[in-house]
Design an enzyme around this catalytic site. Structure first.
Site, PDB file in Angstrom:
ATOM      1  N   HIS A 105      12.399   9.105  -8.656  1.00  0.00           N
ATOM      2  CA  HIS A 105      13.516   9.276  -9.612  1.00  0.00           C
ATOM      3  C   HIS A 105      13.028  10.128 -10.765  1.00  0.00           C
ATOM      4  CE1 HIS A 105      16.858   8.382 -12.306  1.00  0.00           C
ATOM      5  NE2 HIS A 105      17.508   8.022 -11.217  1.00  0.00           N
ATOM      6  N   ASP A 145      19.465   4.371  -4.173  1.00  0.00           N
ATOM      7  CA  ASP A 145      19.977   4.722  -2.839  1.00  0.00           C
ATOM      8  C   ASP A 145      19.206   4.074  -1.701  1.00  0.00           C
ATOM      9  OD1 ASP A 145      20.502   7.875  -4.298  1.00  0.00           O
ATOM     10  OD2 ASP A 145      22.071   6.495  -3.660  1.00  0.00           O
TER      11      ASP A 145
HETATM   12  C1  SDX Z   1      20.062   9.590  -7.570  1.00  0.00           C
HETATM   13  O1  SDX Z   1      19.248  11.396 -12.066  1.00  0.00           O
HETATM   14  C2  SDX Z   1      19.862  10.276 -11.752  1.00  0.00           C
HETATM   15  O2  SDX Z   1      20.062   9.421 -12.557  1.00  0.00           O
HETATM   16  C3  SDX Z   1      20.301  10.189 -10.298  1.00  0.00           C
HETATM   17  C4  SDX Z   1      20.829   8.831  -9.839  1.00  0.00           C
HETATM   18  C5  SDX Z   1      22.153   8.470 -10.484  1.00  0.00           C
HETATM   19  O3  SDX Z   1      22.431   7.275 -10.567  1.00  0.00           O
HETATM   20  O4  SDX Z   1      22.936   9.405 -10.806  1.00  0.00           O
HETATM   21  O5  SDX Z   1      19.861   7.836 -10.133  1.00  0.00           O
HETATM   22  C6  SDX Z   1      21.102   8.841  -8.326  1.00  0.00           C
HETATM   23  O6  SDX Z   1      20.229  10.774  -7.331  1.00  0.00           O
HETATM   24  C7  SDX Z   1      18.798   8.894  -7.167  1.00  0.00           C
HETATM   25  C8  SDX Z   1      17.774   9.849  -6.435  1.00  0.00           C
HETATM   26  C9  SDX Z   1      18.189   9.986  -4.987  1.00  0.00           C
HETATM   27  N1  SDX Z   1      17.386  11.026  -4.306  1.00  0.00           N
HETATM   28  C10 SDX Z   1      16.451  10.687  -3.377  1.00  0.00           C
HETATM   29  O7  SDX Z   1      16.158   9.539  -3.068  1.00  0.00           O
HETATM   30  C11 SDX Z   1      15.800  11.899  -2.688  1.00  0.00           C
HETATM   31  C12 SDX Z   1      14.270  11.704  -2.605  1.00  0.00           C
HETATM   32  N2  SDX Z   1      13.734  11.767  -3.947  1.00  0.00           N
HETATM   33  C13 SDX Z   1      13.359  13.034  -4.453  1.00  0.00           C
HETATM   34  O8  SDX Z   1      13.702  14.179  -3.848  1.00  0.00           O
HETATM   35  C14 SDX Z   1      12.912  13.059  -5.905  1.00  0.00           C
HETATM   36  O9  SDX Z   1      12.171  11.938  -6.148  1.00  0.00           O
HETATM   37  C15 SDX Z   1      14.008  13.205  -6.937  1.00  0.00           C
HETATM   38  C16 SDX Z   1      14.904  14.360  -6.632  1.00  0.00           C
HETATM   39  C17 SDX Z   1      14.836  11.956  -7.003  1.00  0.00           C
HETATM   40  C18 SDX Z   1      13.370  13.407  -8.300  1.00  0.00           C
HETATM   41  O10 SDX Z   1      12.689  14.612  -8.210  1.00  0.00           O
HETATM   42  P1  SDX Z   1      11.893  15.223  -9.481  1.00  0.00           P
HETATM   43  O11 SDX Z   1      11.982  14.321 -10.650  1.00  0.00           O
HETATM   44  O12 SDX Z   1      12.341  16.639  -9.651  1.00  0.00           O
HETATM   45  O13 SDX Z   1      10.375  15.157  -9.004  1.00  0.00           O
HETATM   46  P2  SDX Z   1       9.679  16.228  -8.072  1.00  0.00           P
HETATM   47  O14 SDX Z   1      10.597  16.643  -6.960  1.00  0.00           O
HETATM   48  O15 SDX Z   1       9.106  17.286  -8.940  1.00  0.00           O
HETATM   49  O16 SDX Z   1       8.502  15.340  -7.425  1.00  0.00           O
HETATM   50  C19 SDX Z   1       7.311  15.071  -8.164  1.00  0.00           C
HETATM   51  C20 SDX Z   1       6.234  14.857  -7.097  1.00  0.00           C
HETATM   52  C21 SDX Z   1       6.116  16.021  -6.099  1.00  0.00           C
HETATM   53  O17 SDX Z   1       4.801  16.011  -5.562  1.00  0.00           O
HETATM   54  P3  SDX Z   1       3.701  17.058  -6.205  1.00  0.00           P
HETATM   55  O18 SDX Z   1       4.301  18.453  -6.095  1.00  0.00           O
HETATM   56  O19 SDX Z   1       3.506  16.611  -7.653  1.00  0.00           O
HETATM   57  O20 SDX Z   1       2.473  16.858  -5.344  1.00  0.00           O
HETATM   58  O21 SDX Z   1       6.579  13.708  -6.300  1.00  0.00           O
HETATM   59  C22 SDX Z   1       6.805  14.123  -4.947  1.00  0.00           C
HETATM   60  C23 SDX Z   1       7.043  15.613  -4.983  1.00  0.00           C
HETATM   61  O22 SDX Z   1       6.704  16.216  -3.741  1.00  0.00           O
HETATM   62  N3  SDX Z   1       7.986  13.391  -4.491  1.00  0.00           N
HETATM   63  C24 SDX Z   1       8.135  12.849  -3.283  1.00  0.00           C
HETATM   64  C25 SDX Z   1       9.382  12.194  -3.306  1.00  0.00           C
HETATM   65  N4  SDX Z   1       9.952  12.364  -4.508  1.00  0.00           N
HETATM   66  C26 SDX Z   1       9.090  13.107  -5.235  1.00  0.00           C
HETATM   67  N5  SDX Z   1       7.330  12.855  -2.186  1.00  0.00           N
HETATM   68  C27 SDX Z   1       7.790  12.199  -1.102  1.00  0.00           C
HETATM   69  N6  SDX Z   1       8.964  11.537  -1.035  1.00  0.00           N
HETATM   70  C28 SDX Z   1       9.803  11.523  -2.121  1.00  0.00           C
HETATM   71  N7  SDX Z   1      10.973  10.888  -2.069  1.00  0.00           N
END
Ligand code: SDX
Length: 428
Positions: free
Chosen positions: A307, A364
């Site tokens: 998140h 989710d």
């Molecule tokens: C919602 O914003 C809100 O409030 C949203 C929400 C709401 O109520 O409106 O809460 C609802 O959208 C919840 C999130 C649902 N999405 C997912 O579950 C999809 C999977 N999660 C991600 O794609 C990710 O965690 C996000 C999009 C939720 C957040 O992404 P960020 O904050 O932009 O973080 P990032 O993508 O830069 O990740 C940071 C690191 C990276 O690794 P490095 O490059 O540092 O090595 O964490 C890793 C990412 O690769 N990473 C994951 C991961 N999420 C982040 N690796 C594996 N699996 C994951 N799910």
């Protein structure tokens, strides 16, 4: 307490005021930055460090796992409130009295009939169309049958638009699902509560009297409450920025639905179920999928994990996980993917890759397991998220307009070609 921020660029120093919120959050007010520095701006892809507005609606603290709507803790609302009173609090600022709630519901019911021509638009969609695409289109189509703009300075006009969309949106949600199932479209019954009627419109079979299952009703109330608002997330920011051009409420909501559809946002609840099903089909090998999620060369992500704001736990995920156990037990549903989900969470919570990146289950991760137990098709999961988020979007849109916020128009840093002359096609 510091009340100014100092910035030094080269030999020049600048001061900017600090603003502090009611929860002691601090922001540097850079409204004068570009003018004061002869053109210097900030840049922050994804707005990870940038506030877009001051808002009095929802407070969340990602480090402490705190979420409050209008100051009310989410744990208390999920336990004690019904969705419509939470919607009222988000939109009008306080939990309603019973008289206010009754009038609100009566006014919503009086505006819940959708122009019958909307059915022609719905009919035009193939059964294979994704429900989020249908819902976004039908929401935008409401502008064809209702005033497309709202006079926000008229409390009466604003109220009328609010009760209209709260009345018609659940009908569009139910019709979207039934269209895909080949079931007749209906309006339920005015004698029912707000969530009960949504259930009747969604689940009623044409050849039997529909009985409200109170376990499902309570679980749906809770899920809708937990999804009702979440400060400046992607889809809410979309609703605010579209509304900042003074586009109408329905058009702004339609844009928000499209933003929510993305698998990184609300679309994740569908992606989680598809991921869990894949793991189950694959013999329940969670370790393989954990490895894929950690593999930089693999685009696979552990959906439902991580998140932007919550870096310890998502308070909603905790509540939904507990509700999943209760609902499935009460319904007598034994869904093996709940155990797979719990196994994934258990492994991730002790895996350095996830712990170091502060990746925990989000809203989710477990919600789809409950929706599925209720008999809601996977493709409808994000529609259910939109149904819950509707009052939050309305509240945020109303606040943005009443605060007379300027049209949203970010700056950029240009990195393209410097000036060059046109060359005729013969010379290219
Ligand atoms: C919602 O914003 C809100 O409030 C949203 C929400 C709401 O109520 O409106 O809460 C609802 O959208 C919840 C999130 C649902 N999405 C997912 O579950 C999809 C999977 N999660 C991600 O794609 C990710 O965690 C996000 C999009 C939720 C957040 O992404 P960020 O904050 O932009 O973080 P990032 O993508 O830069 O990740 C940071 C690191 C990276 O690794 P490095 O490059 O540092 O090595 O964490 C890793 C990412 O690769 N990473 C994951 C991961 N999420 C982040 N690796 C594996 N699996 C994951 N799910």
């Amino acid at each position: 307490m510091l009340d100014k921020a100092n910035l030094k660029i080269g030999e020049n120093s600048y001061e900017f005021p600090l603003i502090k919120g009611t929860e002691d959050e601090v922001a540097i007010d850079i409204k004068s930055l570009r003018g004061a520095t002869n053109g210097v701006i900030t840049i922050d892809p994804g707005f990870k460090n940038t506030g877009s507005c001051e808002s009095a609606i929802t407070f969340l603290d990602g480090e402490k796992g705190i979420l409050r709507y209008r100051g009310y803790p989410i744990e208390q609302l999920a336990e004690k409130a019904v969705f419509l009173e939470v919607a009222y609090a988000l939109i009008f600022g306080n939990l309603p009295t019973s008289e206010q709630l009754d009038k609100f519901h009566t006014d919503i019911k009086s505006k819940s009939v959708v122009d019958d021509d909307v059915k022609k638009i719905l009919d035009a969609f193939p059964k294979t169309a994704h429900p989020m695409g249908i819902l976004s289109s039908l929401t935008s189509a409401l502008t064809a049958f209702n005033p497309s703009s709202v006079n926000v300075d008229s409390e009466e006009d604003m109220y009328r638009a609010i009760v209209k969309i709260l009345g018609k949106f659940p009908v569009l949600v139910a019709w979207t699902m039934r269209k895909k199932q080949g079931l007749p479209l209906n309006y339920g019954s005015k004698s029912l509560g707000y969530v009960e009627n949504i259930m009747k419109m969604m689940f009623e079979q044409p050849n039997e009297d529909y009985e409200i299952n109170t376990i499902v009703k309570d679980a749906l109330d809770k899920l809708l409450i937990l999804h009702a608002d979440h400060e400046q997330n992607c889809s809410t920011s979309t609703v605010r920025i579209v509304g900042s051009s003074h586009a109408g409420l329905f058009a702004s909501l339609s844009a928000g639905i499209s933003a929510l559809w993305g698998p990184l946002h609300g679309g994740a609840n569908q992606a989680v179920l598809e991921m869990l099903e894949a793991i189950k089909e694959d013999g329940g090998d969670t370790k393989k999928y954990m490895a894929k999620a950690k593999d930089k060369n693999d685009s696979f992500r552990l959906m439902g994990f991580g998140h932007r704001v919550y870096k310890n736990f998502d308070p909603r995920a905790k509540i939904i996980k507990k509700a999943a156990d209760e609902v499935l037990n009460s319904l007598g549903v034994d869904d093996p993917i709940l155990e797979i989900a719990k196994g994934l969470e258990k492994e991730a919570l002790k895996d350095p890759y996830f712990v170091d990146r502060k990746l925990y289950p989000n809203v989710d991760f477990y919600s789809g397991i409950i929706y599925r137990a209720m008999g809601i098709p996977v493709e409808m999961f994000t529609v259910m998220f939109a149904l819950g988020r509707l009052p939050g979007w309305i509240a945020q849109w109303k606040e943005m307009r009443l605060n007379k916020e300027p049209i949203g128009r970010p700056r950029q840093i240009y990195t393209g070609q410097t000036e060059r002359s046109f060359t005729s096609i013969e010379n290219r």
